[in-house]
Scaffold this motif. Structure first.
Motif, PDB file in Angstrom:
ATOM      1  N   LEU A 242       0.836  -1.206   0.000  1.00  0.00           N
ATOM      2  CA  LEU A 242       0.000   0.000   0.000  1.00  0.00           C
ATOM      3  C   LEU A 242       0.872   1.257   0.000  1.00  0.00           C
ATOM      4  CD1 LEU A 242      -3.338   0.583   1.770  1.00  0.00           C
ATOM      5  CD2 LEU A 242      -1.630   2.387   1.754  1.00  0.00           C
ATOM      6  N   SER A 243       1.924   1.242   0.792  1.00  0.00           N
ATOM      7  CA  SER A 243       2.782   2.427   0.869  1.00  0.00           C
ATOM      8  C   SER A 243       3.475   2.687  -0.460  1.00  0.00           C
ATOM      9  CB  SER A 243       3.816   2.260   1.987  1.00  0.00           C
ATOM     10  OG  SER A 243       3.151   2.271   3.232  1.00  0.00           O
ATOM     11  N   LYS A 244       3.884   1.616  -1.107  1.00  0.00           N
ATOM     12  CA  LYS A 244       4.516   1.771  -2.423  1.00  0.00           C
ATOM     13  C   LYS A 244       3.505   2.389  -3.400  1.00  0.00           C
ATOM     14  CE  LYS A 244       7.353  -0.789  -5.770  1.00  0.00           C
ATOM     15  NZ  LYS A 244       6.615  -1.197  -6.977  1.00  0.00           N
TER      16      LYS A 244
ATOM     17  N   ARG B 121       0.977   4.227  -2.661  1.00  0.00           N
ATOM     18  CA  ARG B 121       0.751   5.619  -2.244  1.00  0.00           C
ATOM     19  C   ARG B 121       1.862   6.521  -2.759  1.00  0.00           C
ATOM     20  NH1 ARG B 121      -0.269   5.693   3.846  1.00  0.00           N
ATOM     21  NH2 ARG B 121      -2.440   5.471   3.203  1.00  0.00           N
ATOM     22  N   PHE B 122       3.071   6.040  -2.607  1.00  0.00           N
ATOM     23  CA  PHE B 122       4.222   6.850  -2.993  1.00  0.00           C
ATOM     24  C   PHE B 122       4.274   7.065  -4.504  1.00  0.00           C
ATOM     25  CE2 PHE B 122       8.861   7.630  -3.463  1.00  0.00           C
ATOM     26  CZ  PHE B 122       8.921   8.748  -2.639  1.00  0.00           C
TER      27      PHE B 122
ATOM     28  N   TRP C 128      -3.432   5.655  -7.057  1.00  0.00           N
ATOM     29  CA  TRP C 128      -4.546   5.859  -6.135  1.00  0.00           C
ATOM     30  C   TRP C 128      -5.446   4.646  -6.017  1.00  0.00           C
ATOM     31  CZ3 TRP C 128      -4.563   9.590  -2.715  1.00  0.00           C
ATOM     32  CH2 TRP C 128      -3.845  10.766  -2.975  1.00  0.00           C
TER      33      TRP C 128
ATOM     34  N   GLN D 274      -3.961   2.020  -3.961  1.00  0.00           N
ATOM     35  CA  GLN D 274      -3.961   2.411  -2.557  1.00  0.00           C
ATOM     36  C   GLN D 274      -5.333   2.125  -1.919  1.00  0.00           C
ATOM     37  OE1 GLN D 274      -3.691   6.281   0.334  1.00  0.00           O
ATOM     38  NE2 GLN D 274      -2.828   6.570  -1.672  1.00  0.00           N
TER      39      GLN D 274
END
Lengths: 565, 565
Positions: free
Chosen positions: A527-529, A531-532, A536, A539
């Motif tokens: 998820l963080s990847k 997000r970064f 969207w 995420q």
């Protein structure tokens, strides 16, 4: 106002699948007939900024409690109930019989009452019961070295295919406070943990619809959602939908705390359509049978209620056997006396008769009943504190000692058993609860309500308690009973159930991360990847509540965070 | 769509008092001119069950950040700004002058731009500045043994009249991890903590409207609410209301993170009407001045921005002085690179020029500016982790070391200073952050964003972070920067601000309870007693959000918990 109870309307039951997700079924090896349900979330590609190349992202497999409802390939008919996946496993063991009729007197009364026909789940199966002299608990099998299909199912389920992951598997080493979490959960490990009494598989032979799930300090932290109608609100239909809805958002387990009329019929609908284990507090129904007068309760009424519910398929009973006559006066100086409903009922009974709690005195009789259906004990904490002021007091810990004593009796009978805990506890006193429970109850799984870490935020008690829940989960608690925003104020509606479940799911996951459960961080990393990289949709889809995240998103956000170096 | 910026409409500003509450003002003793604002909640009587007698319940005094807005006896005119309560205290010290005009070039440009008249706060006062060679910081006074009115105000405020309590004062002994929390906060204790650099009173001489508030490990845990408009959403009016609204629900402090046009004018409205200290991140505005091109930033533009904001009355600046050129490559292998906006701006600048961060190289110049207005440093963590994967990594802790070095320089200049912290940290790694910060930054107050304890719940990050916030507050963090449900997804609206503030208020209070802050448990006890006695209105009124609790309440709840013995 409460609608008149009727059979639920199938169209009111939530069935839409999660976005970009596929329900997958992993086959067993020892038991090739098992199919372990999981959810696989497909991800979009990463666009490399410099080269413009598309690099695929591995799909992410997540633990899935939503049952067949989120699988568009499964046909579901709530009037027939879910597929009885465990039935062949149970029958193959050769230690059960179909009874010709239900054993409970009350049950038969209800069945013969034609005025209830319009609300009845009509496709009643005959109940199963252990053959005479047999014990059909998972604990019994485990102690004999038998790895049941339930155990292998759980091993596969807990691992979430981490073996097959190749990407972003980096994970922090956790702090598990002396737990024994292995690198990989094997079927033999599951068996061994059950045999030691350190884990419980709630799995009544009369609830073959449920997908096996385990409670134990060395497994993923689980959550429970309480549902149930009352004399004045909610209908059978709403409660069936609440059960399905709670599972959708992540409930590993539900408790049906219905009160008022038609508890028996409501429960039947819920159990037949529940993909997760179902617990109850039988004394609630027993009290209805004596018109709410605690003093009129008897062992016979209680016993009939246990059998009634066991033959319906309740997977565990909260039993307030630890509220002893001599403990009741210990609550007199408390700020909030006795707040557990079951505890309060039993305390009233004890004082009125000046006799020892009949659940305590009949505990071995109860063991005899439970072992013939594999109903697990959830030893209730009837003297749990109802305010931070009363946290960790003499009454609370006296009862815990008794629960420890009863744990040993349950184990002697090879009946599965776990222990309920508080309640309202300030943060710095939470750990003591976990440590004492492990010591006193010989590592039997712990199952707490929150605990709430402050009393000053009515309307936000899912959060005051989510804090305590995450912490006690980290310290070793096996299951966290959710608290909704309506706690102390009213009965939760559907949206409250969702908020409560997601809050507890994130608390349980925070605990898994902190304990260092193998593979737990994978979803966070993915998820963080996403997000970064401003993916969207990925995420949203990787989150616990894709719908809400999508609804909250707006396009005004600056897009500044960046891989600079 | 964003409305065109204009002066706000006074009718849109929330002013209703809290239910059954009276605003009270406690007089100073050393400084009889001070009036410390608190809120007193009146309670109904307890009806004794057996005798039927009515027994009165003592009113409860609570910490109140809502300012004069909730006092119906105060006249408020947002076009004039709040009463300048600290102005006489500041002038009496005899170390400041009114300037004839504003020092900042940009400020004067804006003032001379008549096209902005329609949105301007027009009642501009001349700015105050230290007389040449003087230092007007609370730290400077504290080191010389001076107990300022601000310090006495804080001592009275932190105690919440616990001396006068007679009922239900029972409280658990806390676990404070080596903090030095006294039985009672005295003015001398406040002075001593400020002198040691262990506490900070954000109190720009140009923001005399703010009620003094302290940040420090030995005081009540404080919370911050970020507000601010962007290029595409929200108006001046909405932001002023958001500020008032955030204070209403419990923000001890707000940060104005506005971007886009009219930052200067928006900030003026906010500061003049804010009863709590206001912080900013000056590099955001500096970046607007160079049209968003980080490479074009210069020390001169930044310096002018600092002075512009200092003369408006900003109480503290987040300064990303710890993002050193050599640290930037340490973020290359992260899952989420650099996520701090300020950190990312400075990293870009460093790489583009291949030079050391000009905020770092000019740090002593900045101290010279800050000491002439008493603006505090909030040393930003530009390399904070943006995912649990990156928690406690080399980049994060390298920057912390630099912040420790800068703390000593700020102290040498007698400029107040506190330290910002993460971010995204799994539960078991939170304590290390607090311990390292205390060691490296010599007990300067810590101010963290959450931390978020898992990444998998977008839409619920007020909760994922509320868990971490409560824990780090317990471990010793002085201020918790709130996170709203919109975190990572969009800009918070008014309801999100309320949810974020109340969530953080309860987290801070849970920390106060766990630390054993004197008197902290009193409100919990009073609320729990009210709950147990079914005094519903008292329960609502004692809660952090009486409105929501009342709205959630329904009459279907069983009334079973009871004092049995």
């Amino acid at each position: 106002m409460k609608a008149k109870d009727t059979a639920p309307n199938a169209e009111k039951i939530s069935r839409n699948p999660f976005p970009n997700s596929t329900k997958i079924y992993v086959k067993g090896i020892m038991h090739p007939q098992i199919r372990v349900a999981m959810r696989e979330i497909a991800l979009s590609d990463t666009k490399e900024v410099i080269t413009g190349k598309s690099i695929p992202n591995e799909p992410v497999t997540v633990y899935d409690t939503s049952g067949p409802y989120t699988d568009p390939n499964k046909e579901i008919d709530i009037y027939k109930g879910l597929e009885r996946i465990r039935e062949p496993w149970i029958l193959e063991r050769g230690d059960v019989d179909y009874l010709d009729e239900f054993t409970s007197e009350y049950c038969n009364q209800r069945l013969n009452d034609t005025s209830l026909d319009h609300m009845r789940f009509s496709l009643l199966k005959k109940p199963l019961r252990a053959k005479k002299g047999r014990n059909v608990t998972q604990l019994h099998y485990a102690k004999r070295g038998i790895i049941t299909p339930e155990m292998e199912y759980i091993a596969i389920r807990e691992n979430q295919r981490i073996d097959e992951m190749t990407e972003i598997i980096k994970q922090h080493k956790g702090e598990h406070f002396g737990a024994a979490i292995p690198e990989k959960i094997t079927p033999e490990f599951v068996r061994d943990e059950v045999a030691r009494g350190r884990a419980v598989i709630p799995s009544n032979i009369n609830h073959p619809e449920a997908e096996p799930m385990i409670l134990g300090r060395n497994f993923l932290v689980k959550i429970n959602a309480n549902i149930g109608n009352s004399a004045v609100t909610s209908s059978i239909e709403e409660e069936v939908e609440k059960a399905v809805w709670a599972c959708r958002w992540g409930a590993d387990n539900i408790m049906d705390l219905s009160t008022g009329e038609n508890i028996h019929e409501t429960r039947e609908w819920i159990i037949r359509n529940s993909p997760v284990p179902v617990g109850t507090v039988p004394i609630y129904q027993a009290l209805e049978k004596v018109n709410g007068v605690a003093e009129d309760l008897t062992w016979e009424i209680f016993r009939d209620t246990l059998i009634e519910q066991a033959e319906q398929g309740v997977d565990y009973f909260t039993i307030h056997a630890g509220v002893l006559l001599r403990y009741v006066p210990m609550t007199a100086k408390r700020v909030t006396g006795i707040v557990s409903r079951g505890g309060s009922i039993m305390a009233k009974w004890c004082l009125a008769h000046h006799k020892e709690n009949f659940i305590y005195t009949h505990f071995e009789d109860i063991c005899e009943i439970l072992k013939t259906y594999d109903v697990a004990f959830s030893l209730g904490d009837g003297l749990r504190p109802g305010s931070v002021a009363d946290g960790n007091d003499a009454a609370q810990f006296a009862e815990l000692e008794t629960l420890g004593e009863l744990t040993q009796i349950a184990r002697k009978h090879e009946v599965q058993c776990f222990i309920e805990g508080p309640g309202h506890i300030p943060m710095h006193m939470i750990k003591e609860n976990m440590e004492k429970q492990i010591a006193v109850c010989d590592e039997a799984p712990f199952y707490t309500l929150g605990p709430l870490t402050t009393d000053i935020a009515p309307g936000y008690d899912h959060i005051t308690s989510g804090i305590g829940a995450a912490m006690i989960g980290w310290y070793g608690c096996a299951m966290l009973c959710y608290v909704t925003p309506k706690e102390h104020l009213g009965l939760p509606n559907k949206e409250d159930v969702r908020t409560g479940v997601v809050t507890y799911k994130l608390a349980a996951h925070a605990a898994d991360l902190a304990k260092g459960h193998p593979g737990a961080q994978h979803r966070d990393n993915a998820l963080s990847k996403a997000r970064f990289e401003f993916r969207w949709e990925d995420q949203f889809n990787l989150g616990l509540d894709p719908e809400l995240a999508r609804a909250y998103h707006d396009e005004t956000l600056p897009a500044e965070g960046a891989k600079i170096a």
